[in-house]
Write an enzyme that holds these catalytic residues in place. Structure first.
Site, mmCIF file in Angstrom:
data_model
loop_
_atom_site.group_PDB
_atom_site.id
_atom_site.type_symbol
_atom_site.label_atom_id
_atom_site.label_comp_id
_atom_site.label_asym_id
_atom_site.label_seq_id
_atom_site.Cartn_x
_atom_site.Cartn_y
_atom_site.Cartn_z
ATOM 1 N N CYS A 43 6.048 -5.324 0.264
ATOM 2 C CA CYS A 43 6.217 -3.978 -0.301
ATOM 3 C C CYS A 43 6.120 -2.894 0.780
ATOM 4 O O CYS A 43 7.035 -2.765 1.584
ATOM 5 C CB CYS A 43 5.257 -3.772 -1.461
ATOM 6 S SG CYS A 43 5.855 -2.505 -2.576
ATOM 7 N N ILE A 51 5.434 -3.067 -7.700
ATOM 8 C CA ILE A 51 4.657 -1.832 -7.898
ATOM 9 C C ILE A 51 5.318 -0.737 -7.061
ATOM 10 O O ILE A 51 5.264 -0.764 -5.834
ATOM 11 C CB ILE A 51 3.184 -2.008 -7.448
ATOM 12 C CG1 ILE A 51 2.528 -3.175 -8.196
ATOM 13 C CG2 ILE A 51 2.402 -0.707 -7.690
ATOM 14 C CD1 ILE A 51 1.150 -3.540 -7.693
ATOM 15 N N ARG A 52 5.957 0.196 -7.732
ATOM 16 C CA ARG A 52 6.708 1.250 -7.026
ATOM 17 C C ARG A 52 7.464 0.634 -5.845
ATOM 18 O O ARG A 52 7.346 1.076 -4.687
ATOM 19 C CB ARG A 52 5.776 2.375 -6.579
ATOM 20 C CG ARG A 52 5.230 3.167 -7.782
ATOM 21 C CD ARG A 52 4.168 4.174 -7.447
ATOM 22 N NE ARG A 52 4.570 5.120 -6.407
ATOM 23 C CZ ARG A 52 5.384 6.156 -6.605
ATOM 24 N NH1 ARG A 52 5.903 6.376 -7.786
ATOM 25 N NH2 ARG A 52 5.668 6.958 -5.627
ATOM 26 N N GLU A 107 0.893 -11.574 -3.176
ATOM 27 C CA GLU A 107 -0.574 -11.633 -3.051
ATOM 28 C C GLU A 107 -1.285 -11.203 -4.332
ATOM 29 O O GLU A 107 -2.489 -11.396 -4.466
ATOM 30 C CB GLU A 107 -1.041 -10.774 -1.860
ATOM 31 C CG GLU A 107 -0.960 -9.260 -2.030
ATOM 32 C CD GLU A 107 0.425 -8.660 -1.811
ATOM 33 O OE1 GLU A 107 1.421 -9.419 -1.798
ATOM 34 O OE2 GLU A 107 0.520 -7.428 -1.672
ATOM 35 N N HIS A 163 4.878 -8.208 -4.591
ATOM 36 C CA HIS A 163 3.528 -8.532 -4.103
ATOM 37 C C HIS A 163 3.116 -9.960 -4.454
ATOM 38 O O HIS A 163 2.398 -10.161 -5.437
ATOM 39 C CB HIS A 163 2.503 -7.596 -4.752
ATOM 40 C CG HIS A 163 2.602 -6.182 -4.316
ATOM 41 N ND1 HIS A 163 1.931 -5.686 -3.220
ATOM 42 C CD2 HIS A 163 3.290 -5.138 -4.829
ATOM 43 C CE1 HIS A 163 2.187 -4.400 -3.080
ATOM 44 N NE2 HIS A 163 3.013 -4.040 -4.049
ATOM 45 N N ARG A 210 12.855 3.591 -0.546
ATOM 46 C CA ARG A 210 11.524 3.573 -1.178
ATOM 47 C C ARG A 210 11.604 3.951 -2.648
ATOM 48 O O ARG A 210 12.428 4.763 -3.049
ATOM 49 C CB ARG A 210 10.590 4.534 -0.437
ATOM 50 C CG ARG A 210 10.367 4.115 0.998
ATOM 51 C CD ARG A 210 9.579 5.165 1.750
ATOM 52 N NE ARG A 210 8.237 5.318 1.207
ATOM 53 C CZ ARG A 210 7.454 6.349 1.485
ATOM 54 N NH1 ARG A 210 7.875 7.310 2.268
ATOM 55 N NH2 ARG A 210 6.257 6.415 0.959
ATOM 56 N N GLY A 216 0.847 -1.180 0.000
ATOM 57 C CA GLY A 216 0.000 0.000 0.000
ATOM 58 C C GLY A 216 0.881 1.227 0.000
ATOM 59 O O GLY A 216 1.815 1.319 -0.781
ATOM 60 N N GLU A 217 0.622 2.122 0.917
ATOM 61 C CA GLU A 217 1.410 3.348 1.015
ATOM 62 C C GLU A 217 1.939 3.419 2.447
ATOM 63 O O GLU A 217 1.163 3.612 3.384
ATOM 64 C CB GLU A 217 0.541 4.550 0.656
ATOM 65 C CG GLU A 217 1.290 5.630 -0.112
ATOM 66 C CD GLU A 217 2.298 6.335 0.783
ATOM 67 O OE1 GLU A 217 3.451 6.540 0.353
ATOM 68 O OE2 GLU A 217 1.933 6.669 1.917
ATOM 69 N N SER A 218 3.246 3.256 2.599
ATOM 70 C CA SER A 218 3.797 3.049 3.941
ATOM 71 C C SER A 218 3.626 4.264 4.851
ATOM 72 O O SER A 218 3.428 4.103 6.059
ATOM 73 C CB SER A 218 5.258 2.630 3.861
ATOM 74 O OG SER A 218 6.015 3.597 3.178
#
Ligand code: GLN
Length: 195
Positions: free
Chosen positions: A77, A138-139, A176, A174, A104, A46-48
Site C-alpha cells: 500500500c 484501505i484507501r 499483513e 495489505h 493514490r 501507512g501514509e506515504s
C-alpha cells in the site's frame, strides 16, 4: 535469517507479526546502519507522504535505494507508493524502484476499505498454492501503468494489485492485515534464492 521492516510510521507491527508467524526474525529499521544486518526489507502500509518526510529526515533515501539494488524489497500500500517510479494524485517524490505509475486513493468509495477475494494469476499460483487472495484494501492506490520488466501476479478491476520486478515486489493491498500468507512466503523465497 533477519528481515527488516521500515518502522518509521504505519502498520510495521502487523508485518512483524506475520514474519514471526512464518518463523522469521523481524528487525525494526529506523536508521541506515540497521540495513546492514538484514537480507530483505518490507516497506509497510501507512501514509506515504509522512513516511517519505521521515525517510528524508533520517537520511534514509539513498541507503534504501542502494539496499534495493542488492536485496529483495516488498512494499504494501503506502510502501508500494514509495516504490513507484511515478506517483499521481497528487504527484509526490518516491524511491523510484519499480517501473510503474501509481495513483493514490484511486478506488474511491467503491472499495475505500474492504476485503476482496481476488483470483491470482497462474504465475502466482505456480509458485505458491492455489486459491483466491484475501486482499484488504484501505484507501488503496491504483497501479495505472507498468513497464516491460514488471510482472503482474494478481489484478482486480482491470488494474494490477500485486506486481514484481526482479527481486522487488509491491501490493496495493495489505497482506499483513489478513490471513493471506502467500505474499510474504513468496517474498521470503526470493530472499532465499538470492546469491
Ligand atoms: N492512502 C495512503 C497513501 O496515499 C496509503 C494507504 C495505506 O497504506 N493503507 O499514502
Amino acid at each position: 535469517m533477519k528481515i527488516g521492516i521500515l518502522s518509521l510510521q504505519g502498520d510495521f507491527k502487523a508485518h512483524a507479526w506475520m514474519l514471526r508467524r512464518l518463523g522469521v526474525d523481524p528487525v525494526e529499521v529506523r536508521q541506515a546502519k540497521q540495513l546492514s544486518s538484514v537480507a530483505g526489507l518490507i516497506l509497510p502500509g501507512g501514509e506515504s507522504t509522512t513516511m517519505l518526510n521521515l525517510i528524508e529526515r533520517e537520511n534514509l533515501h539513498g541507503p534504501l535505494i542502494e539496499f534495493s539494488t542488492r536485496f529483495p524489497v516488498l512494499g504494501t500500500c503506502a510502501g508500494a507508493i514509495l516504490m513507484a517510479v511515478e506517483v499521481r494524485s497528487p504527484a509526490q517524490r518516491s524511491l523510484r524502484l519499480i517501473d510503474m505509475t501509481i495513483e493514490r486513493n484511486a478506488y474511491g468509495r467503491q472499495i475505500e476499505s474492504s476485503i476482496r477475494r481476488v483470483e491470482p494469476e497462474d504465475n502466482f499460483i505456480q509458485r505458491t498454492v492455489a486459491g483466491p487472495i484475501e486482499a484488504a484494501f484501505i484507501r488503496a492506490p491504483k497501479i495505472r501503468r507498468i513497464g516491460e520488466k514488471v510482472t503482474v501476479l494478481a489484478a482486480y478491476d482491470d488494474a494490477p494489485i500485486l506486481v514484481e520486478q526482479g527481486h522487488l515486489m509491491a501490493a496495493t493491498f495489505h497482506p499483513e492485515l489478513s490471513n493471506e500468507q502467500r505474499i510474504h512466503t513468496l517474498f521470503l523465497n526470493k530472499i532465499q534464492q538470492e546469491p
